[in-house]
Write a protein that holds these residues in place. Structure first.
Motif, PDB file in Angstrom:
ATOM      1  N   MET A  60      -6.356 -10.984   4.774  1.00  0.00           N
ATOM      2  CA  MET A  60      -5.959  -9.480   3.181  1.00  0.00           C
ATOM      3  C   MET A  60      -6.315  -8.343   3.490  1.00  0.00           C
ATOM      4  O   MET A  60      -7.917  -7.895   4.004  1.00  0.00           O
ATOM      5  N   GLU A  61      -5.815  -7.327   2.660  1.00  0.00           N
ATOM      6  CA  GLU A  61      -6.816  -5.494   3.778  1.00  0.00           C
ATOM      7  C   GLU A  61      -6.591  -5.235   2.592  1.00  0.00           C
ATOM      8  O   GLU A  61      -6.305  -5.022   1.223  1.00  0.00           O
ATOM      9  N   PHE A  62      -7.798  -4.040   2.212  1.00  0.00           N
ATOM     10  CA  PHE A  62      -8.802  -3.865   1.375  1.00  0.00           C
ATOM     11  C   PHE A  62      -8.048  -2.491   1.215  1.00  0.00           C
ATOM     12  O   PHE A  62      -8.054  -1.458   2.500  1.00  0.00           O
ATOM     13  N   SER A  63      -7.894  -1.502   0.587  1.00  0.00           N
ATOM     14  CA  SER A  63      -8.159  -0.258   0.079  1.00  0.00           C
ATOM     15  C   SER A  63      -6.912   0.586   0.832  1.00  0.00           C
ATOM     16  O   SER A  63      -7.036   1.891   0.952  1.00  0.00           O
ATOM     17  N   GLN A  64      -5.348  -0.488   1.169  1.00  0.00           N
ATOM     18  CA  GLN A  64      -4.793   0.245   1.623  1.00  0.00           C
ATOM     19  C   GLN A  64      -3.573   1.031  -0.187  1.00  0.00           C
ATOM     20  O   GLN A  64      -3.456   0.922  -0.583  1.00  0.00           O
ATOM     21  N   PRO A  65      -3.066   2.205   0.615  1.00  0.00           N
ATOM     22  CA  PRO A  65      -1.566   2.608  -0.260  1.00  0.00           C
ATOM     23  C   PRO A  65      -0.896   2.136  -0.227  1.00  0.00           C
ATOM     24  O   PRO A  65      -0.373   0.739  -0.106  1.00  0.00           O
ATOM     25  N   LEU A  66      -0.801   1.989  -1.751  1.00  0.00           N
ATOM     26  CA  LEU A  66       0.289   1.651  -2.537  1.00  0.00           C
ATOM     27  C   LEU A  66       1.666   1.864  -1.913  1.00  0.00           C
ATOM     28  O   LEU A  66       2.267   3.244  -1.712  1.00  0.00           O
ATOM     29  N   THR A  67       2.624   0.903  -1.164  1.00  0.00           N
ATOM     30  CA  THR A  67       3.839   1.853  -0.122  1.00  0.00           C
ATOM     31  C   THR A  67       4.794   0.399  -0.784  1.00  0.00           C
ATOM     32  O   THR A  67       5.031  -0.630  -0.892  1.00  0.00           O
ATOM     33  N   ILE A  68       6.154   1.056  -0.780  1.00  0.00           N
ATOM     34  CA  ILE A  68       7.265   0.524  -0.564  1.00  0.00           C
ATOM     35  C   ILE A  68       7.956   0.352   0.260  1.00  0.00           C
ATOM     36  O   ILE A  68       8.770   1.670   0.277  1.00  0.00           O
ATOM     37  N   THR A  69       8.520  -0.517   0.469  1.00  0.00           N
ATOM     38  CA  THR A  69       9.919  -0.392   1.903  1.00  0.00           C
ATOM     39  C   THR A  69      10.699  -1.145   1.659  1.00  0.00           C
ATOM     40  O   THR A  69      10.971  -2.132   1.489  1.00  0.00           O
ATOM     41  N   PRO A  70      11.902  -0.090   1.823  1.00  0.00           N
ATOM     42  CA  PRO A  70      13.246  -1.688   1.082  1.00  0.00           C
ATOM     43  C   PRO A  70      13.264  -2.421   2.903  1.00  0.00           C
ATOM     44  O   PRO A  70      12.876  -2.216   4.488  1.00  0.00           O
ATOM     45  N   VAL A  71      14.001  -3.279   2.265  1.00  0.00           N
ATOM     46  CA  VAL A  71      14.335  -4.425   3.972  1.00  0.00           C
ATOM     47  C   VAL A  71      15.733  -4.054   4.364  1.00  0.00           C
ATOM     48  O   VAL A  71      15.995  -4.788   3.567  1.00  0.00           O
ATOM     49  N   PRO A  72      15.699  -4.084   5.289  1.00  0.00           N
ATOM     50  CA  PRO A  72      17.178  -3.768   6.038  1.00  0.00           C
ATOM     51  C   PRO A  72      17.798  -4.969   6.253  1.00  0.00           C
ATOM     52  O   PRO A  72      19.255  -4.884   6.475  1.00  0.00           O
ATOM     53  N   GLU A  73      17.210  -5.999   6.422  1.00  0.00           N
ATOM     54  CA  GLU A  73      18.205  -7.458   6.416  1.00  0.00           C
ATOM     55  C   GLU A  73      18.815  -7.434   5.535  1.00  0.00           C
ATOM     56  O   GLU A  73      19.303  -8.041   5.391  1.00  0.00           O
ATOM     57  N   ILE A  74      18.123  -7.070   4.191  1.00  0.00           N
ATOM     58  CA  ILE A  74      18.494  -8.002   2.970  1.00  0.00           C
ATOM     59  C   ILE A  74      18.953  -6.667   2.150  1.00  0.00           C
ATOM     60  O   ILE A  74      18.332  -6.403   1.460  1.00  0.00           O
ATOM     61  N   PRO A  75      19.886  -6.303   1.429  1.00  0.00           N
ATOM     62  CA  PRO A  75      20.093  -4.588   0.596  1.00  0.00           C
ATOM     63  C   PRO A  75      19.572  -5.399  -0.611  1.00  0.00           C
ATOM     64  O   PRO A  75      19.758  -6.938  -1.093  1.00  0.00           O
ATOM     65  N   GLY A  76      18.485  -4.274  -1.390  1.00  0.00           N
ATOM     66  CA  GLY A  76      18.285  -4.666  -2.423  1.00  0.00           C
ATOM     67  C   GLY A  76      16.619  -5.199  -2.428  1.00  0.00           C
ATOM     68  O   GLY A  76      16.095  -5.650  -3.788  1.00  0.00           O
TER      69      GLY A  76
END
Length: 475
Positions: A1-17
């Protein structure tokens, strides 16, 4: 588990949505803390506003517990409270991406958003793993008939389970699910727009701007928002609004003068306030954005300069009062666009058409010259509404009219006369007080010129009303 990382949101190219999230986790000698779900921050980074209504936790005491590939008729936000999982997702929706696979490991510092129709499964990689998921529909036994399943060992999906399925803990039901070749793809709602009031001037413009593949068009008679009988065929209760991407309410009672009569007062409040409140509640329950069209009549027009969205209500007549009440009902919902407009011109009976007819008949009218504002052509109003929806602009109130220098009604009448080959001098400008002297009529705001900076800030540039009127008169 990684601590103190920034919040990021990444689309998954394999499955739309699908979106994969990295969550900030803060730890010290006592343990750790995280914001597992933070709507405002996550929406700002592109996560869909899916409106969760239920929070579920699945606790698994043994490593290797494997839960089957189930596609359900709702969206999910999945995270881990304790432990670690290997997640596998298979697109079981009807379409080109059917059968596509995505896998990832999740621990408390990661999460994933999974749209409806995508098969979801996982395998625990540690003892005492707590799997948490938010969904945007309430579970019921009846809805299980809408599920779609896939066998965990399907050869086409070919999921590389960290712990072989022969050594994992599975249920008998999951072992009996079909292979991909035998799966009937889930039909996910098309997410069209629902347009209410499609026979009005704006409704007809939206019919031109949107195809039948993009929208469902309905009239006030076909969707009777004033109907109290929930069992009636055209009642709002018979419509599943969650099937739509957004609801556009272009229906209204607009007979400004008739609204001042005893009968008209009842009709105006029923259509512009009571029905709108009913629709706003239904959209809120369904989690669907509502676009509601309002009017400059919610102001008294006494202020000088351009009117901002945050001005105080001060309607002069029943029509404006009923529209202000409708705005208030819509404004308490999370997902709304209130589009205030003025001096609407479109396909149908309108002021410009009336002036053209008078010019053709050789009548020299007296037209008010102390009411100032801008025309709003319905094709431009429709474009602005669709821009707000397509650009996912921030929810709220937006002034929308055509641009350019404000005009009076007398100025517009003169333009119409000139286009018909009649001298502008045939139109005489008079005051509102003079025009309505001795007549039974609703009060009108004198200043209807909107401040358009907010709609411009979203990237939409209103067309100059002079250019728009010229094109309209040319047509």
């Amino acid at each position: 588990m990684e601590f103190s990382q920034p919040l990021t949101i990444t689309p998954v190219p394999e499955i739309p949505g699908i979106f994969l999230l990295k969550l900030p986790v803060h730890g010290d000698n006592r343990g750790w803390f995280k914001e597992n779900w933070q709507r405002e921050k996550m929406l700002a980074l592109g996560l869909p506003d899916f409106g969760p209504v239920q929070n579920n936790i699945s606790f698994n005491d043994k490593t290797g517990t494997t839960r089957g590939i189930h596609a359900e008729p709702w969206d999910k936000y999945i995270s881990v409270a304790t432990g670690r999982i290997f997640g596998a997702w298979v697109d079981l929706r009807e379409g080109d991406s059917f059968g596509q696979v995505f896998t990832a490991e999740l621990d408390p510092s990661t999460a994933i958003y999974v749209p409806r129709g995508v098969g979801n499964s996982y395998q625990t990689l540690e003892d005492n793993t707590a799997y948490v998921y938010l969904v945007n529909d309430h579970w019921s036994a009846a809805k299980q008939s809408e599920y779609t399943f896939l066998n965990l060992a399907d050869e086409t999906a070919a999921i590389q389970w960290p712990i072989p399925l022969s050594e994992a803990e599975l249920s008998a039901k999951d072992e009996a699910h079909p292979r991909l070749a035998d799966v009937t793809p889930m039909k996910v709602p098309s997410q069209k727009y629902l347009v209410i009031g499609s026979n009005g001037q704006l409704g007809r413009a939206l019919r031109v701007a949107l195809t039948e593949d993009q929208a469902v068009f309905t009239t006030r008679a076909e969707l009777d928002l004033e109907q109290q009988d929930a069992d009636a065929a055209n009642s709002l209760a018979q419509w599943n609004l969650s099937d739509f991407a957004a609801v556009i309410n272009a229906a209204a009672y607009t007979a400004v003068d008739a609204a001042e009569t005893a009968e008209g007062r009842v009709a105006a409040w029923a259509a512009n306030a009571e029905a709108v409140a009913r629709l706003a509640k239904a959209c809120a329950v369904a989690g669907v954005p509502l676009v509601h069209v309002s009017t400059d009549y919610v102001y008294d027009g006494a202020a000088s300069g351009e009117l901002p969205e945050q001005g105080h209500f001060a309607p002069l007549g029943v029509y404006g009062q009923s529209k202000a009440a409708g705005e208030l009902a819509v404004s308490v919902t999370d997902k709304h666009y209130i589009v205030r407009t003025s001096w609407v011109i479109g396909d149908g009976k309108n002021f410009v058409e009336t002036m053209k007819q008078l010019a053709g008949r050789g009548i020299e009218p007296s037209v008010v010259s102390d009411q100032v504002g801008r025309l709003t052509f319905t094709e431009d109003l429709a474009a602005a509404i669709l821009h707000l929806l397509n650009s996912k602009a921030p929810y709220g109130i937006y002034n929308v009219s055509n641009g350019g220098e404000p005009w009076s009604w007398a100025d517009i009448a003169r333009e119409a006369f000139e286009a018909e080959g009649v001298s502008r001098d045939a139109v005489t400008g008079i005051t509102t007080e003079e025009y309505f002297a001795g007549k039974s009529a609703a009060p009108r705001p004198l200043n209807s010129a909107f401040d358009l900076s907010k709609i411009r800030s979203t990237g939409f540039e209103p067309r100059d009303q002079r250019e728009a009127l010229k094109a309209y008169l040319g047509d």
